[in-house]
Design an enzyme around this catalytic site. Structure first.
Site, PDB file in Angstrom:
ATOM      1  N   PHE A   1       0.812  -1.226   0.000  1.00  0.00           N
ATOM      2  CA  PHE A   1       0.000   0.000   0.000  1.00  0.00           C
ATOM      3  C   PHE A   1       0.841   1.269   0.000  1.00  0.00           C
ATOM      4  CE2 PHE A   1       0.853  -0.083   4.495  1.00  0.00           C
ATOM      5  CZ  PHE A   1       0.592   1.185   4.991  1.00  0.00           C
ATOM      6  N   LYS A   2       2.112   1.153   0.393  1.00  0.00           N
ATOM      7  CA  LYS A   2       2.975   2.338   0.412  1.00  0.00           C
ATOM      8  C   LYS A   2       3.108   2.952  -0.982  1.00  0.00           C
ATOM      9  CE  LYS A   2       3.632   1.388   4.726  1.00  0.00           C
ATOM     10  NZ  LYS A   2       4.785   1.067   5.503  1.00  0.00           N
ATOM     11  N   ASP A   3       2.933   2.123  -2.030  1.00  0.00           N
ATOM     12  CA  ASP A   3       3.016   2.647  -3.405  1.00  0.00           C
ATOM     13  C   ASP A   3       1.961   3.722  -3.672  1.00  0.00           C
ATOM     14  OD1 ASP A   3       5.101   0.998  -4.363  1.00  0.00           O
ATOM     15  OD2 ASP A   3       3.704  -0.654  -4.644  1.00  0.00           O
TER      16      ASP A   3
END
Length: 498
Positions: free
Chosen positions: A114-116
């Protein structure tokens, strides 16, 4: 009529006010506080309108309200560069209905976590901010990671002109795939260092360097300045608000919910940024009801919501959901500041207690303002069981972090009988944690190598192996530096030649 600029303040003093672009550039306030907007803006477009927009269009409608000193052209350029073919689905954040909940898949970007969602855009926000503020220094991104931020930041900043990125990670506290992703990162401006401590040690070391005035002066003399890609940077948090607005709009568009119907969000939580973004979406007017904070065995946040006491004085446990192996949840400070009626003094005193005593206790009045939040936790056995159960019942395979949230969600429904429709933030691809995931499904997989497991998971889940995994199968290790925690500053000085 020209819109008023939204101003940002530090959570620890009333003296420093900055624009959005200045807050993104600095990362952390001069006093060690986190930047927060002086007010949370309300959505200006109706849910009917948002429902018919693409992800990029929703991103613009949300982000323009927070980043008011960016021009339309600047912001749209950043968004277009971020949410493109790096993602393996046009939807960017698709929703899968399984086992009585809606899984918001946030792992379709370049590094399958999810950091993307935020780190695809942060480099563009940062370089645009530097131009806007006439910054001539080279920007050094200094980041601690519990596994996912590191690779997503490295991928985002690799070969971005005018930047260097240095990532510290706990050498024995990430999954084999996470480590391989980081240590094989290409790019002349990328540096990856394992430390002998845990994530909290890495994060504390990074914060200390940000607060080191002497180091800042030396760097400035050499033409460098620090900024952050951690979720302490408001440029990380604002893009995360987008997907909670987008998720609600998709459920509405697809007829899963009625106009104005309230839904719950369940978020696996370590550093508190992801669930704080859901709270900001709620404050913007999206009808979220309960925000359920899911912890693993490091249940410092669960205990906080149960007791009003935040206490990091406990054993640090390495789990199969390493991105949540955190005892100092940095982003919680933004919530504490808000429920302290935006009192920088009160927040500062509490954060000082955390630093010196390792704990703090909030007032009854503050606790009364936490009614949106609930805590839950899943130990290793429950996490494992949840992966197996959901696979056996539906054929859907989830990663360990998502399983923590799914387990907490099912416990919550069983104990409250609350049938409110719920979004579960699915924060990583199961391919990122193949060994833990496959062992949970069946222990017979234990003897396989990591990449044999990858192929087996592909067959089992009937999904293609993500590009992010394919490219590290035979990639060369380019970063093999390991240092003691107390040598982190020395490592940075060596890289920068200062």
């Amino acid at each position: 009529m020209k819109k008023m600029n939204l101003i940002y303040k530090s959570t620890r003093s009333n003296n420093e006010t900055v624009t959005a672009s200045e807050a993104i550039l600095k990362g952390l306030a001069d006093d060690g506080g986190l930047f927060v907007p002086t007010s949370i803006p309300k959505l200006e477009k109706s849910m009917e309108k948002l429902a018919n927009m693409s992800y990029a269009e929703v991103a613009y409608e949300v982000m323009r309200l927070f980043l008011t000193d960016f021009t339309e052209e600047e912001l749209k350029s950043c968004i277009d560069k971020a949410y493109d073919s790096k993602f393996d689905t046009e939807e960017i954040a698709p929703i899968v209905k399984a086992n009585g909940a809606y899984y918001l898949e946030l792992f379709h970007g370049a590094t399958i976590a999810f950091k993307d969602m935020a780190l695809s855009i942060l480099p563009h926000l940062l370089t645009t901010s530097a131009k806007k503020n006439n910054v001539k220094n080279e920007i050094v991104i200094l980041t601690a990671t519990s596994g996912d931020t590191g690779k997503a930041a490295l991928a985002g900043f690799a070969d971005v002109e005018g930047t260097k990125i240095i990532v510290f990670y706990p050498k024995h506290g990430v999954s084999p795939i996470q480590e391989k992703q980081m240590v094989t990162q290409k790019g002349d401006n990328t540096y990856v260092i394992g430390i002998t401590g845990n994530f909290d040690d890495a994060q504390t070391g990074v914060k200390n360097m940000f607060n080191d005035k002497e180091l800042a002066k030396t760097m400035n003399d050499k033409g460098y300045q620090f900024s952050s890609a951690n979720s302490i940077n408001i440029g990380r948090l604002v893009p995360q608000v987008v997907y909670y607005v987008y998720a609600y709009s998709r459920l509405y568009k697809n007829g899963e919910i009625a106009k104005g119907e309230k839904i719950n969000a369940v978020v696996p939580t370590g550093n508190f940024g992801n669930i704080l973004a859901a709270y900001y979406a709620k404050l913007m007017g999206v009808p979220y009801d309960k925000l359920i904070c899911a912890s693993n065995d490091n249940k410092v946040l669960y205990d906080f919501f149960e007791t009003g006491v935040y206490d990091r004085n406990r054993e640090f446990i390495l789990t199969s959901s390493p991105s949540m192996d955190i005892l100092i949840s940095s982003n919680l400070e933004r919530l504490i500041y808000k429920i302290a009626d935006n009192s920088a003094e009160m927040n500062s005193n509490l954060m000082n207690g955390l630093k010196t005593e390792g704990n703090y206790k909030i007032t009854d009045n503050m606790r009364g303002q936490l009614d949106s939040f609930l805590g839950g936790y899943a130990d290793e056995a429950k996490t494992k069981q949840t992966i197996r159960d959901i696979y056996e019942q539906t054929g859907y395979v989830i990663d360990t972090h998502t399983a923590v949230a799914a387990s907490v969600y099912h416990d919550y429904v069983a104990s409250t009988k609350d049938e409110t429709k719920s979004i579960i933030a699915s924060t990583a691809s199961p391919y990122k944690f193949t060994r833990s995931v496959m062992n949970a499904i069946d222990e017979k997989y234990d003897s396989m190598t990591d990449f044999e497991l990858v192929d087996e998971l592909s067959k089992l889940s009937n999904t293609e192996v993500p590009q992010a995994i394919e490219e590290i199968r035979s990639a060369k290790v380019l970063h093999d530096t390991v240092c003691e925690t107390e040598k982190m500053k020395d490592s940075v000085e060596k890289i920068l030649g200062i």
